[in-house]
Design a protein around this motif. Structure first.
Motif, PDB file in Angstrom:
ATOM      1  N   TYR B  55       0.815  -1.215   0.000  1.00 45.02           N
ATOM      2  CA  TYR B  55       0.000   0.000   0.000  1.00 45.02           C
ATOM      3  C   TYR B  55       0.849   1.266   0.000  1.00 45.02           C
ATOM      4  O   TYR B  55       0.430   2.300  -0.495  1.00 45.02           O
ATOM      5  N   VAL B 177      -6.549   0.112   5.722  1.00 43.26           N
ATOM      6  CA  VAL B 177      -6.038   0.352   4.364  1.00 43.26           C
ATOM      7  C   VAL B 177      -7.086   1.022   3.470  1.00 43.26           C
ATOM      8  O   VAL B 177      -6.744   1.629   2.470  1.00 43.26           O
ATOM      9  N   GLY B 182      -5.504   5.433   4.675  1.00 45.31           N
ATOM     10  CA  GLY B 182      -5.002   4.359   3.814  1.00 45.31           C
ATOM     11  C   GLY B 182      -4.865   4.821   2.367  1.00 45.31           C
ATOM     12  O   GLY B 182      -3.911   4.466   1.671  1.00 45.31           O
ATOM     13  N   ARG B 186      -1.587   4.929  -0.543  1.00 44.98           N
ATOM     14  CA  ARG B 186      -1.536   4.541  -1.957  1.00 44.98           C
ATOM     15  C   ARG B 186      -1.147   5.728  -2.821  1.00 44.98           C
ATOM     16  O   ARG B 186      -0.510   5.568  -3.863  1.00 44.98           O
ATOM     17  N   GLY B 254      -0.427  -5.834  -1.919  1.00 39.03           N
ATOM     18  CA  GLY B 254      -1.477  -4.836  -2.082  1.00 39.03           C
ATOM     19  C   GLY B 254      -2.872  -5.423  -2.130  1.00 39.03           C
ATOM     20  O   GLY B 254      -3.802  -4.794  -2.607  1.00 39.03           O
TER      21      GLY B 254
END
Ligand SMILES: Nc1ncnc2c1ncn2[C@@H]1O[C@H](COP(=O)(O)OP(=O)(O)O)[C@@H](O)[C@H]1O
Ligand SMILES: [Mg+2]
Lengths: 255, 312
Positions: B55, B177, B182, B186, B254
């Motif tokens: 992530y 995430v 989260g 990314r 991921g």
């Protein structure tokens, strides 16, 4: 030079040195609030580096950058963004593995404390959603929300660059060649987006397309070899002999 | 397709997986129940690796050591110190989180191979300390624990306690995430410079992510203390970090839930292979190369891509 605090953005003899190269060479510049300013000049003139010095991507080697009267020369990039600076990148700089909606969400939350919500719902609240929708509508990306950025056309990615810079509701917007590499019809979209910007937003625009530039801005700054060559209203720029020599002439040779 | 709402198919797959983990132990021999317990614990370690590697775009090689610190503290507190195992576990998780925060301060400004090497070095320091500080850690002999309470001595009840704990932790990690925070991770993975331009303090976000990953590794380490009731330097060794990473990659970086598949595959393989050969590490290396060549997205990642291609 004495810098008055009334200038919205002021550069005082800013130099950016890369080794032996002076990419920006003692440039002083003042932009008033609500002004629309173009920065033009041949490739390698130092335009992008000047943006980088204004936004903090590089630090001025010497000289000062003042934003709304405050010295931000040594201020971190994200701090300058918090003060209301927003920019696009000449080389498309998006989040390629995320969707358009997610890119917008990151653009919207950059200045909001909700970015630190560790377990909260990812959904936008209604105020955020409204802003995202407006920015996407203006950028003609309303139908592309769920597309992954890396699967979009170059033109659409350029539109998203602008939508993201606008989503933060900046007070100073810096656009680095927003129309470069676009088709004529895509250029129209870009100039429409710029024309539709709120009038109190201060805009600094780097652009090679002279027709686009001269129809959009109040004032033009010409850079050459890192140095400020001329500052004048658009009408005078076309007639200026120096500008024709270094810039328009060159552009004609390329064509 | 938006990545935040869980599509119905994915939800069904997760529930099915959870159901399998809930029911299969009932028909397994006890030895294999204990292997499955280990799978669940290591899946948590692999998920914390995934938080950073998948992530955030930073591959850590120290979370095995962070995991082991928690194990050491839990075992030490419960046996040498004679305290309550549950307090020991809480202290273990706390210690892991603090260590991770310290490591984060050093590592967050690096990326790519520098991040990998720096975190490797930090993990090695922990291992070195556990090996040499014999008065506390017992050196190579390790410490025998007193963590597992008598009522959880049997394999099956213990499995279900771990199952519930891991289910809760997994849910929290999934929320994490997919939270607004989260998403910022990314974003950092895809473009740090854009994140800064948008007003994000990238270093601060990295620090929080690293510390949170350490906290989750610490939870896995504390559960492992109760599972193993023994700790030695091999628990903080580099192989722990490498295995956690391998599980995350095998399952699909991921993907978070891929860690369960990865842990099952790696630990399953480990147990199957060790029946026939001592060269477990060699087999692991070969398995890793095969995965990288034929399924670089990992098992779950590969399945997701296949499904997307069918639909698209
Ligand atoms: N990070 C950097 N390191 C070294 N040289 C650079 C860097 N950024 C720009 N330059 C150099 O500075 C000069 C000006 O570049 P740039 O600002 O990108 O020009 P423009 O945007 O006007 O085309 C060029 O010669 C370029 O190669
Ligand atoms: Mg440029």
């Amino acid at each position: 030079m004495d810098l008055s605090v009334t200038d919205f953005l002021a550069l005082d003899a800013v130099t950016v040195q890369f080794g032996a190269l002076r990419a920006v060479d003692e440039v002083s510049l003042r932009v008033r609030k609500g002004e629309r300013r173009a920065i033009i000049g041949p490739n390698g003139a130092g335009k992008t580096t000047l943006f980088n010095a204004i936004t903090g991507v590089v630090r001025a080697t010497t000289g000062k950058v003042l934003f709304e009267g405050a010295d931000v020369t040594r201020t971190a990039i994200h701090e300058r963004a918090r003060r209301g600076m927003s920019r696009t990148f000449q080389i498309t700089n998006l989040f390629p593995n995320l969707t358009v909606a997610e890119n917008m969400r990151l653009a919207l939350r950059g200045l909001s404390p909700r970015k630190f919500s560790l377990l909260g719902s990812p959904a936008l609240n209604s105020e955020e959603a409204g802003r995202a929708d407006r920015a996407l509508e203006v950028s003609r990306l309303g139908a592309r929300r769920d597309s992954r950025v890396k699967e979009m056309s170059y033109g659409e990615q350029r539109q998203l660059e602008m939508a993201m810079a606008l989503a933060a509701q900046p007070r100073l917007l810096l656009l680095d060649e927003p129309a470069a590499g676009l088709s004529p019809s895509e250029r129209v979209i870009v100039s429409d987006i710029i024309r539709a910007l709120p009038r109190d937003l201060t805009l600094v625009l780097i652009e090679h397309d002279m027709d686009l530039v001269l129809s959009l801005v109040d004032y033009v700054t010409v850079l050459n070899n890192g140095k400020l060559l001329v500052e004048a209203p658009p009408a005078e720029i076309r007639l200026n002999k120096d500008v024709q020599d270094v810039y328009l002439g060159k552009a004609r040779h390329h064509a | 397709m938006s990545t935040d709402a869980m599509p119905r198919l994915a939800l069904a797959a997760v529930l099915l997986g959870a159901l399998a983990f809930a029911l299969v132990p009932l028909i397994l021999p006890t030895y294999q129940v204990s292997i499955l317990t280990e799978v669940l614990i290591y899946a948590v370690l692999a998920m914390s690796v995934d938080v950073l590697a998948g992530y955030t775009g930073r591959t850590p090689l120290c979370l095995g050591a962070v995991f082991g610190v928690s194990t050491y503290v839990t075992v030490y507190y419960s046996s040498t110190f004679g305290g309550s195992p549950y307090v020991g576990m809480a202290l273990g998780v706390l210690a892991a989180t603090v260590i991770a925060a310290l490591f984060a301060l050093l590592a967050i400004r690096t990326s790519g191979v520098y991040f990998l090497l720096l975190t490797l070095a930090l993990g090695m320091i922990v291992w070195g300390i556990c090996l040499r500080w014999t008065s506390i850690t017992g050196g190579e002999n390790g410490i025998r624990g007193n963590v597992r309470p008598a009522e959880l001595a049997a394999h099956l009840p213990f499995y279900y306690v771990v199952f519930v704990a891991v289910a809760v932790v997994t849910f929290v990690m999934w929320r994490f995430v997919h939270s607004p925070f989260g998403l910022t991770l990314r974003g950092i993975r895809d473009s740090e410079s854009r994140m800064r331009a948008l007003g994000y303090n990238v270093s601060l976000h990295m620090f929080i992510a690293f510390t949170v990953a350490g906290l989750f590794s610490g939870i896995a380490g504390a559960l492992y203390a109760m599972f193993n009731d023994f700790v030695s330097p091999s628990t903080v060794a580099l192989t722990q970090s490498v295995e956690g990473l391998l599980m995350a990659i095998t399952g699909g970086i991921g993907t978070l839930f891929g860690s369960f598949i990865g842990a099952l595959a790696i630990i399953g393989l480990e147990n199957a292979v060790s029946l026939y050969t001592e060269r477990w590490q060699t087999v692991l290396g070969v398995a890793f190369i095969v995965i990288m060549i034929f399924a670089p997205e990992g098992i779950l990642g590969g399945i997701k891509t296949l499904l997307a291609r069918k639909r698209g």
